[in-house]
Design an enzyme around this catalytic site. Structure first.
Site, PDB file in Angstrom:
ATOM      1  N   TYR A  16      27.936 -29.713  16.213  1.00  0.00           N
ATOM      2  CA  TYR A  16      29.182 -30.485  16.240  1.00  0.00           C
ATOM      3  C   TYR A  16      29.870 -30.364  14.895  1.00  0.00           C
ATOM      4  CZ  TYR A  16      32.256 -34.599  16.701  1.00  0.00           C
ATOM      5  OH  TYR A  16      33.344 -35.435  16.754  1.00  0.00           O
ATOM      6  N   LYS A  29      31.037 -37.994   4.591  1.00  0.00           N
ATOM      7  CA  LYS A  29      31.204 -39.300   3.940  1.00  0.00           C
ATOM      8  C   LYS A  29      30.166 -39.621   2.889  1.00  0.00           C
ATOM      9  CE  LYS A  29      31.528 -40.562   8.192  1.00  0.00           C
ATOM     10  NZ  LYS A  29      32.047 -39.293   8.719  1.00  0.00           N
ATOM     11  N   ASP A  49      28.357 -26.211   7.621  1.00  0.00           N
ATOM     12  CA  ASP A  49      28.795 -27.576   7.849  1.00  0.00           C
ATOM     13  C   ASP A  49      27.650 -28.483   7.408  1.00  0.00           C
ATOM     14  OD1 ASP A  49      29.403 -30.093   8.789  1.00  0.00           O
ATOM     15  OD2 ASP A  49      30.218 -29.397  10.702  1.00  0.00           O
TER      16      ASP A  49
END
Length: 432
Positions: free
Chosen positions: A145, A268, A240
């Site tokens: 994802y 984050k 990623d």
């Protein structure tokens, strides 16, 4: 556990204004049954819902809270930053200071651009890769994802798998026509795509440690093989590391495996849990980004001073001892979950990497998306509900990672594993 009366009332109210009552699908508890708990506070490894129930938390805001909930020093730093101004829409020294810290930890990120989310980071990195190579094709892996940008919602992991939506309505076929699918931990599937369409492949994007089909570490030579294929075909390798960045190690998965990507996406965790992301990499590639180059990407809240302050606080406190403790407790959790399942006669495979853990309710090894999908999601739902009743808050999905933080203690782990023994017994009874 007290009845979640107030949570249910709030959820009923929320469904009248928010689609499905939530702002991110996996929060809705759809795959585990019941309705979501509404959280009013968190401290260290503990969260408390609006009904006063307290839980040992293994969601940790889906990973970024590596120091735990609301550490005092972080709260103090955020408060001081907010008093100086919450947003400027102009440069501040905090941006390049955090950028330099990120580059120090991940030297492959020679240039860094801050954004507001991991989704922004991934979609921007691919735009830059396409511009740099002059090609349109992007290879992604089934079950990985990379945010909810249109081009990535093809056999995506995370919430899409949880909801059984491998693709999404509203995504035009033309948008995904340049998205090429390969199998995680299967170099031959990538090699085949390059043999057939190498002339049009701009980049390969991968979670170096998959975390959105549940935790699936890379097999021996997989990442190095991707590096070799990309270099041979003049395509860019994009890591990623929204989940693995600063989780796998202070240098991310690329630091652990010694494989240097051309571009890296971060989430984050570089903002101490505040809304922030970043992408970066080779200077010659990143110099394509405006205003240095022609590839446009912008954001009013990019480099937000409060988020930058939180990131500097969080990244300055990553120590070798912390990672040793995280790894030991991650191993303790993984081994304890496996033991609890074995004692109850419940088929379980536990994948772990450092502070990342996923118990898969299946008898077969999980090394890719297809094997992850063999998991018994009803068994996980039973397990989840049973753990929740005993004061443990695991992810409300079989296909997500559990996150151990520096705030978790051995006492928290022992309480969790005691609850797991009872929960596995409940799973065994439900299977009869």
């Amino acid at each position: 556990m007290k009845k979640p009366t107030r949570s249910r009332s709030l959820f009923a109210r929320a469904t009248g204004i928010l689609p499905g009552g939530v702002d991110s699908p996996v929060r809705a508890f759809n795959s585990v049954g019941g309705s979501p708990l509404f959280i009013r506070r968190g401290s260290g490894a503990i969260i408390e819902d609006v009904d006063g129930n307290r839980f040992i938390d293994y969601v940790m805001s889906w990973g970024p809270l590596i120091h735990g909930h609301a550490p005092a020093g972080l709260v103090k730093a955020i408060g001081a930053a907010a008093r100086r101004g919450t947003s400027f829409g102009a440069p501040s020294p905090l941006e390049h200071e955090l950028g330099e810290r990120v580059r120090e930890l991940m030297p492959a990120m020679e240039r860094v651009r801050f954004v507001s989310s991991g989704t922004e980071a991934a979609m921007s990195a691919i735009r830059v890769a396409r511009a740099f190579t002059g090609r349109d094709g992007v290879v992604k892996f089934e079950g990985c994802y990379h945010g909810h940008a249109d081009a990535f919602l093809v056999k995506a992991g995370s919430g899409a798998t949880t909801l059984g939506i491998p693709t999404s309505p509203g995504v035009p076929n033309a948008v995904t026509a340049d998205t090429l699918l390969a199998r995680y931990n299967d170099l031959e599937s990538v090699d085949a795509l390059f043999r057939e369409q190498g002339h049009r492949i701009a980049a390969v994007i991968v979670e170096p440690i998959a975390g959105n089909m549940g935790v699936v570490p890379p097999g021996n030579g997989f990442l190095a093989g991707l590096r070799e294929l990309c270099s041979r075909h003049s395509a860019l390798l994009v890591f990623d590391e929204v989940i693995s960045g600063f989780r796998a190690s202070a240098g991310g998965a690329q630091g652990v495996f010694g494989v240097k990507p051309d571009l890296t996406c971060l989430g984050k965790i570089i903002g101490g849990g505040l809304p922030v992301g970043a992408y970066g990499g080779r200077a010659d590639v990143m110099d394509m980004v405006a205003p240095a180059g022609p590839v446009y990407q912008a954001g009013t809240l990019s480099g937000n001073p409060v988020a930058m302050t939180a990131g500097l606080w969080a990244l300055s406190r990553l120590t070798s001892k912390m990672y040793r403790d995280l790894s030991r407790r991650g191993s303790m959790l993984a081994a304890g979950l496996a033991d609890a399942a074995r004692s109850a006669g419940v088929p379980l495979q536990v994948n772990a990497f450092g502070s990342l853990v996923t118990p898969f309710f299946t008898a077969s090894a999980v090394r890719d998306y297809d094997s992850a999908l063999k998991s018994d999601t009803r068994a996980y739902a039973t397990f989840f509900t049973s753990m929740l009743k005993r004061g443990i808050y695991p992810p409300p999905s079989q296909f997500e990672a559990w996150f151990v933080s520096a705030a978790h203690t051995d006492r928290h782990l022992l309480a969790t594993l005691k609850a797991a023994k009872s929960a596995m017994t409940d799973v065994a009874r439900a299977r009869r």
